[in-house]
Design a protein around this motif. Structure first.
Motif, PDB file in Angstrom:
ATOM      1  N   MET A 776      71.399  67.143  53.733  1.00 23.75           N
ATOM      2  CA  MET A 776      70.019  67.584  53.495  1.00 23.75           C
ATOM      3  C   MET A 776      69.386  68.117  54.770  1.00 23.75           C
ATOM      4  O   MET A 776      68.635  69.107  54.744  1.00 23.75           O
ATOM      5  N   VAL A 777      69.663  67.480  55.897  1.00 25.44           N
ATOM      6  CA  VAL A 777      69.081  67.911  57.168  1.00 25.44           C
ATOM      7  C   VAL A 777      69.623  69.277  57.557  1.00 25.44           C
ATOM      8  O   VAL A 777      68.873  70.186  57.942  1.00 25.44           O
ATOM      9  N   ARG A 778      70.930  69.435  57.461  1.00 22.09           N
ATOM     10  CA  ARG A 778      71.538  70.712  57.851  1.00 22.09           C
ATOM     11  C   ARG A 778      71.119  71.838  56.919  1.00 22.09           C
ATOM     12  O   ARG A 778      70.972  72.990  57.336  1.00 22.09           O
ATOM     13  N   GLN A 779      70.931  71.502  55.660  1.00 20.26           N
ATOM     14  CA  GLN A 779      70.478  72.514  54.694  1.00 20.26           C
ATOM     15  C   GLN A 779      69.130  73.103  55.102  1.00 20.26           C
ATOM     16  O   GLN A 779      68.817  74.253  54.798  1.00 20.26           O
ATOM     17  N   ARG A 780      68.337  72.319  55.834  1.00 23.53           N
ATOM     18  CA  ARG A 780      66.997  72.762  56.260  1.00 23.53           C
ATOM     19  C   ARG A 780      66.975  73.227  57.707  1.00 23.53           C
ATOM     20  O   ARG A 780      65.904  73.362  58.303  1.00 23.53           O
ATOM     21  N   GLY A 781      68.171  73.437  58.285  1.00 24.27           N
ATOM     22  CA  GLY A 781      68.241  73.989  59.636  1.00 24.27           C
ATOM     23  C   GLY A 781      68.149  72.971  60.743  1.00 24.27           C
ATOM     24  O   GLY A 781      68.089  73.342  61.923  1.00 24.27           O
ATOM     25  N   GLY A 782      68.128  71.689  60.399  1.00 22.03           N
ATOM     26  CA  GLY A 782      68.026  70.647  61.421  1.00 22.03           C
ATOM     27  C   GLY A 782      69.389  70.214  61.931  1.00 22.03           C
ATOM     28  O   GLY A 782      70.429  70.519  61.334  1.00 22.03           O
ATOM     29  N   VAL A 783      69.384  69.484  63.047  1.00 19.29           N
ATOM     30  CA  VAL A 783      70.626  68.950  63.596  1.00 19.29           C
ATOM     31  C   VAL A 783      70.637  67.440  63.432  1.00 19.29           C
ATOM     32  O   VAL A 783      69.593  66.790  63.370  1.00 19.29           O
TER      33      VAL A 783
END
Length: 975
Positions: A776-783
């Motif tokens: 979910m985090v990576r899907q939103r551009g987060g690391v």
């Protein structure tokens, strides 16, 4: 006359009054009824009555008890009730006819009956371990009661009672006559003779007044404190009140404490100082105290043995017999002279510890400059690594030093590392009461003062007017005489090898006492008074420097910033470590069960050598070109999953997490970070911002900046959702937070968490939790940041990295603590593109992060983890320890759960397994008690109710057993 009265009393059995009889008496004479429960007594019959509205004690004794004696007890209770601020005691309840003592007959036997109010509380006798504060409180109660009774008088106080310590000798003589155990009989007789010999010259000076004479752990009650420890506040059972020696009041109290003492009679000293503070004792009373304690112990054992022969079914006496035998064993375990000195020292009434010897010469002709003193203390450079454990080392070091300069000596009053013992639940004897000299064979030894000599088994004693000189390592002169003048030869030094001899020198003020060579630290002051330094007869200062730990702590607190806390309110001064052990300056070894910083263990010689060599070559910052930083960075990258190939080197975990957040901001272009509740990530501005542990910062939840978004902690033991099947619930809480950010048109920089929930005690995250959250985090551009500072680097045993347990790969790994084994070293491992994103904000630099020394440290630590198979040891020993700790759940309701894996474990204490009410105060008290038993342990978690078990990875199975044994003992005996 006294003998006849005592004989009558010692042969009384308890009244034959059954519960039905007691109920009838209660209703007929007091108009009360209720539930009856029998209370223990040696010669009375006591019942507790619960009417539903109040509780009382019905006391029934044989008519052989004089009426005036019972009247005196009631009068004393009334006397106390009239005094403001007096000791709390029962109140007298009058019968229907107005009397306070009722005569009754049951099955033809005459009895006397009284009714008193019942005082709620827990007696101390039910708890094996008592704290020093509780011991002091008992002494304080005894002292205040003695003061309150000072002006009380009654005709019934002049009585003949077997417990009156003024009659201890005839009572013991009478009781011993009927004893069958000849061995015990002999020991009691010898103890009584020795005590009476010390007591007799003092009796004329002992003050007499009304005393309770039974303020014992069984006759005081109190309410538990916040940690569940009983704290005495009330006195019950005035059955032994009489007019007797004032000091006997304290003697009885102290004797009752000895079965809580774990074999150490000095355990009673807080009671003595507390009593003396409110009811000052005179010198003669202080000197009489220990002989009276021994006499009380002897009479207790003899009386129980006697009572069981005439009343074998008396459960009360049966229950007390074992701990009364223990009281006696402890009372006769040390020389009476030691206890006298300890008591005098405790109230600042001891003589000077130094001794000026009156004489005309020295023991041997020594030039002080010609003597080399060897250092055997904790800080000795002569004891590297494990060398201090080698037997015969002091003698070897003495001989080596003597060969170099001619003569050598050890130091008096030194706490010696060579006498330390590992895994010891009590302080070992490390304080030296003697001096060893290494000097040429044939050296003539002369009497420093006139006296008589005795030779026994290689030891010569010179008995002087004020002190006895003990010497070994000598042979007598051919014309040896029993009486010698000052300066006369008393022996010559014999050969111990290589033309040198070893002579031991010791002084003792107590004639007939052969003193020990070493004593525990807490006995040092008393023994120094008995065995002063021999400096005066040697002609040079042979004393070790005096320790000033308390003053040092005061200096720390004056100049070291207050937010930088230390473990424990009264911390030991730790100055040395070896493997999983720490040593204080008094030579006490502690098992270190919290130091996850020193992953290899303390004092590792390979690491020390590597640091020393590199520092001698070069130490500078990482902008210079040198091999070690390249080699270490390459090795760290190889330990990470594929793709994580770029390394930053810093100084700490806080800096590593701070840098990881900066990388997330730079790479994503966003600011918002999701973190977990109950988490701790560091002390820098950014790492503190994502730390939500209220244990580390009580205001953590109300002081987070607006870019931090905390989600529910996936704590499967006490979290919002509990048990193994909770993954979806906790994942949804993260999804909800992410939707809130999206709904507010806010981007996401990243997500940070420990892959194993460290601050809560090593609780594993729900299965699949990180896989779902990372997606979910990576899907939103987060690391995704994995904080491995505490849980990584092989500590978990089955996994080198904590995230491996979850089957995921993070974008950024942060590490520190163990990677430097105590050296300030941390790192961030990430992908090249994430690292390069930081250049938009300028370059990154850490002055000592990645320095030559730091890089060599990191490389050496990894070598040793691999070579010494420390990750395997964490798995095997950690698994074994967890099994032992889990067994405690079955025995002790306080143990709610055992968390973690490998050598990252947590024991969580709760007051109720259903509500999971945290046992915070109990946990703190347990840690304090473990320190007394030789274990370093601290609480963790938001509620500070979890033991954080994170020892060096070299922890042995024997040490794991010692920790488990000591924790079991604390839970069993109390804290």
């Amino acid at each position: 006359m006294v003998q006849d009265a005592l004989k009558l009393r010692t042969e009384l059995t308890r009244p034959d009054v059954a519960p039905d009889d007691a109920a009838r008496i209660l209703l007929e004479h007091f108009g009360l009824s209720g539930t009856l429960s029998e209370l223990g007594s040696q010669q009375d019959r006591n019942y507790r009555i619960d009417t539903g509205e109040a509780r009382f004690v019905l006391k029934i004794c044989r008519a052989a008890y004089d009426l005036q004696e019972l009247q005196a007890q009631n009068a004393a209770l009334l006397h106390l009730a009239r005094q403001t601020g007096s000791v709390r005691a029962p109140q007298v309840v009058r019968a229907l006819d107005g009397s306070d003592i009722v005569d009754v007959t049951v099955r033809g036997d005459a009895y006397r009956v009284r009714l008193l109010t019942y005082l709620d509380g827990v007696p101390l006798t039910r708890r094996k371990h008592l704290t020093a504060e509780t011991v002091a409180a008992l002494g304080d109660i005894a002292g205040r009661l003695a003061v309150a009774l000072r002006d009380f008088d009654h005709a019934g106080l002049d009585r003949e009672l077997q417990w009156d310590l003024r009659h201890a000798a005839p009572v013991a003589l009478h009781l011993l006559a009927a004893m069958n155990d000849e061995g015990l009989k002999k020991r009691i007789a010898e103890a009584m003779v020795a005590s009476m010999r010390r007591l007799q010259p003092l009796t004329a000076d002992l003050r007499v007044q009304a005393i309770h004479h039974d303020v014992t752990d069984d006759n005081v009650v109190g309410q538990p404190d916040a940690a569940g420890r009983p704290f005495p506040d009330s006195v019950i059972d005035f059955g032994d009140i009489l007019k007797g020696w004032l000091v006997a009041e304290l003697a009885v109290t102290c004797a009752s404490l000895l079965h809580h003492a774990d074999g150490d009679p000095l355990f009673i000293l807080p009671a003595i100082t507390a009593f003396h503070a409110v009811c000052p004792l005179e010198e003669s009373e202080l000197k009489a105290l220990w002989p009276l304690i021994v006499a009380r112990a002897a009479v207790l054992v003899a009386s129980s043995e006697r009572q069981l022969t005439i009343d074998p079914d008396n459960a009360y006496v049966q229950g007390n017999a074992a701990h009364e035998r223990e009281i006696f064993d402890v009372a006769v375990s040390v020389p009476p002279a030691l206890m006298q000195q300890a008591i005098l020292c405790a109230v600042d009434a001891a003589p000077e510890k130094t001794l000026t010897v009156i004489g005309e010469g020295l023991l041997v002709e020594i030039e002080p400059a010609g003597v080399r003193q060897i250092d055997l203390s904790i800080l000795s450079p002569l004891l590297p690594e494990e060398r201090w454990q080698h037997q015969g080392l002091p003698a070897s070091l003495l001989q080596t030093a003597a060969h170099a300069i001619g003569m050598a000596s050890t130091r008096y009053g030194e706490y010696r590392l060579t006498e330390s013992a590992l895994r010891a639940s009590r302080p070992t004897s490390t304080f030296a009461l003697h001096v060893d000299l290494c000097l040429p064979v044939g050296t003539v030894v002369r009497a420093p003062f006139a006296g008589g000599t005795e030779w026994h088994d290689g030891r010569v004693l010179l008995n002087g007017p004020a002190v006895v000189l003990h010497l070994t390592g000598l042979e007598p002169p051919e014309d040896a005489e029993e009486a010698v003048a000052a300066g006369a030869p008393i022996g010559t030094v014999v050969d111990a090898g290589h033309g040198l001899g070893l002579m031991r020198v010791q002084l003792c003020r107590e004639p007939g006492l052969i003193p020990p060579l070493f004593v525990p630290a807490h006995q040092a002051d008393a023994w120094r008074a008995l065995c002063p330094s021999p400096s005066g007869i040697l002609g040079f200062d042979c004393d070790a420097p005096v320790l000033h730990s308390t003053e040092l702590l005061d200096r720390r607190q004056q100049h070291f910033a207050r937010p930088q806390k230390n473990y424990y309110s009264k911390p030991p001064q730790i100055e040395r470590g070896w493997k999983e052990y720490l040593f204080d300056v008094e030579g006490r070894a502690y098992l270190d069960m919290v130091n996850n910083v020193t992953i290899l263990g303390h004092g590792h010689p390979r690491l020390a050598a590597a640091v020393g060599r590199q520092w001698s070559l070069l130490n500078t910052n990482s902008r210079f070109h040198y091999a070690s930083v390249a080699e270490f960075s390459e090795r760290l990258a190889a330990l990470a999953p594929d793709g994580l190939d770029t390394v930053f080197l810093v100084n700490s975990g806080s800096e590593a997490n701070d840098l990881a957040l900066r990388l997330a901001w730079a790479f994503s272009g966003e600011r918002n970070v999701v973190s977990l509740l109950e988490a701790y990530h560091g002390w820098t501005v950014a790492s503190d911002a994502v730390s939500t542990s209220i244990a580390d910062n009580p205001r953590a939840l109300e002081t987070r900046p607006d870019w931090v978004h905390a989600v529910v902690a996936p704590n499967t033991y006490r979290g919002q959702f509990r048990g193994s099947d909770t993954t979806d619930h906790y994942v949804r809480s993260v999804a909800t937070k992410l939707r809130e950010l999206e709904d507010g048109a806010q981007g996401l920089a990243g997500f940070i968490c420990e892959p194993v929930y460290g601050n809560a005690g090593g609780i594993p995250l729900p299965k699949g939790y990180l896989d779902a959250v990372y997606a979910m985090v990576r899907q939103r551009g987060g690391v995704c940041i994995a904080d491995e500072v505490q849980v990584g680097y092989g500590r978990l045993g089955d996994y080198f990295w904590g995230f491996e347990e979850q089957g995921v790969v993070p974008d950024i790994i942060t590490i520190a603590k163990g990677m430097g084994n105590g050296h300030p070293l941390g790192a961030v491992i990430t992908r090249r593109e994430i690292a390069d994103a930081l250049e938009k904000e300028g370059y990154f630099f850490s002055s000592s992060g990645g320095s030559p020394v730091s890089s060599v440290v990191g490389h050496t630590v990894l070598d040793l983890i691999e070579e010494e198979k420390l990750q395997d040891n964490a798995r095997v020993v950690g698994g074994y320890l967890k099994t032992r700790l889990q067994a405690l759940e079955q025995r002790f309701p306080l143990v709610g759960a055992v968390h973690g894996m490998g050598l990252y474990l947590g024991v969580e204490f709760v007051r109720d397994r259903n509500t999971l009410e945290p046992a915070k105060e109990e946990t703190a008290a347990i840690c304090d008690r473990l320190l007394e038993l030789g274990v370093i342990m601290q609480p963790t978690g938001d509620h500070l109710n979890v033991l954080k078990i994170k020892p060096p990875l070299c922890l042995s199975r024997e040490s794991a057993d010692f920790f488990a044994d000591m924790l079991t003992r604390v839970l069993d005996e109390g804290w």
